[in-house]
Structure formats: C-alpha cells, structure tokens
Scaffold this motif. Structure first.
Motif, short mmCIF file in Angstrom:
data_model
loop_
_atom_site.label_atom_id
_atom_site.label_comp_id
_atom_site.label_asym_id
_atom_site.label_seq_id
_atom_site.Cartn_x
_atom_site.Cartn_y
_atom_site.Cartn_z
N SER A 47 1.82 -67.21 6.66
CA SER A 47 0.67 -66.95 5.79
C SER A 47 -0.49 -66.54 6.68
N TYR A 48 -1.59 -66.20 6.05
CA TYR A 48 -2.78 -65.85 6.84
C TYR A 48 -3.17 -67.01 7.75
N VAL B 176 2.64 -53.53 7.37
CA VAL B 176 3.29 -53.51 6.05
C VAL B 176 3.54 -52.07 5.62
N ALA B 177 2.57 -51.19 5.83
CA ALA B 177 2.72 -49.79 5.44
C ALA B 177 3.82 -49.10 6.24
N LEU C 259 6.73 -55.18 8.46
CA LEU C 259 6.57 -56.47 7.80
C LEU C 259 6.77 -56.30 6.30
N LEU C 260 7.23 -57.39 5.68
CA LEU C 260 7.31 -57.44 4.23
C LEU C 260 6.28 -58.45 3.75
N ARG C 261 5.61 -58.12 2.67
CA ARG C 261 4.57 -59.01 2.14
C ARG C 261 5.01 -59.51 0.78
N PHE D 202 3.85 -63.13 5.07
CA PHE D 202 4.38 -61.96 5.75
C PHE D 202 5.60 -62.39 6.56
N ARG D 203 6.64 -61.54 6.55
CA ARG D 203 7.80 -61.80 7.39
C ARG D 203 8.34 -60.47 7.88
#
Length: 157
Positions: free
Chosen positions: A25-26, A55-56, A60-62, A71-72
């Motif tokens: 997490s953040y 992510v873009a 990473l996947l959100r 995020f992972r």
C-alpha cells in the motif's frame, strides 16, 4: 549501483523487487523507502509520479482506490517504448515548435519590458495662441498709428 546515485524510481522499483509476491500500500511503500534511507516527505511527488508511470508501463498492477490502493508487480519486465521513425519525427517537430513558441514569447516579453522602460514624452501645456490682425483691421477698429521720423524719411504722415 551506489546509494548516492539511486533515483527515486530506482528505489521504488527496488522496494517492489524485495517483495515480489506481496502487494504494497502507499503506507507500506513509504515505510520501506524510509527504512532504505529516503526522505519520503521531500520525495512524495516523485514517488507518486513513479507509481503512476510504473502502472502505465505495466510493471505494476494496482488494485483499489486512493488510500486503499495496493500495488504489486505484474511480472512484466520494464521495457522502454520504441518509437517508429515517423513517431520520432513528429515528436521532434512538436518539440521544436514548443521551443520556437517559448523563444517568441520570451522575445515578446523582453520587447514589452524595454518599451515600458522608455520614458513617455512630456507634453507641453497648451499655450494661448496670439491674436493677429492686419494694419487695415486695426485702422478700421479706430486705432491710430504713429509714424516716427527716420533720417532717410523726411515726410511725416
């Protein structure tokens, strides 16, 4: 890579490489980065920007929204997007166009500043225009003209 040369993006990626299966997490990410010796208060905008970029790019996947976001790693490698020749030419044209527009705007601002420094001309106060009249008009009005004798003029009028 030495610690002093690591960028914000390098440190964020390293934090996710240390925990490949778990999501962060953040708050968890900020804790890991602070433990790594990063001043997270100063680098907050850089960290958020890096997360959006990763992510873009698909690194990473959100899941989740806002504070609940996690995020992972997606398992995809970090790849740089390759541009075709036409895309590269278009990007160069756009960059040159922006550069010319910035230069033109700067020149215009400089001209405006210089024009503001030039003192305005002082306008003279309007003066009364003298009234002129001819000899005949003066005589009609009843004016008398006195003739002074001159040495070459012996006739008095």
């Amino acid at each position: 890579m030495s610690e002093s040369k690591k960028t914000c993006a390098d440190r964020v990626r390293a934090a996710f490489e240390q925990a490949p299966t778990e999501g962060l997490s953040y708050a968890g990410l900020y804790e890991k980065l602070a433990a790594d010796g990063m001043d997270t208060d100063k680098a907050k905008d850089g960290i958020n920007s890096t997360l959006r970029y990763l992510v873009a790019r698909g690194y990473l996947l959100r899941t989740g929204e806002r504070e609940d976001a996690r995020f992972r790693r997606s398992g995809a490698a970090m790849t740089r997007p390759r541009l075709t020749e036409s895309q590269r030419a278009e990007r160069t044209k756009a960059k040159n166009r922006r550069r010319v527009e910035r230069a033109r705007a700067a020149r215009g601002a400089t001209v405006g500043l210089r024009a503001a420094m030039i003192p305005k001309p002082v306008r003279a106060a309007p003066t009364a225009t003298p009234v002129f009249e001819t000899y005949e008009e003066y005589r009609k009005r009843g004016g008398r003209v006195e003739y002074l004798p001159a040495s070459w003029n012996s006739v008095n009028r």
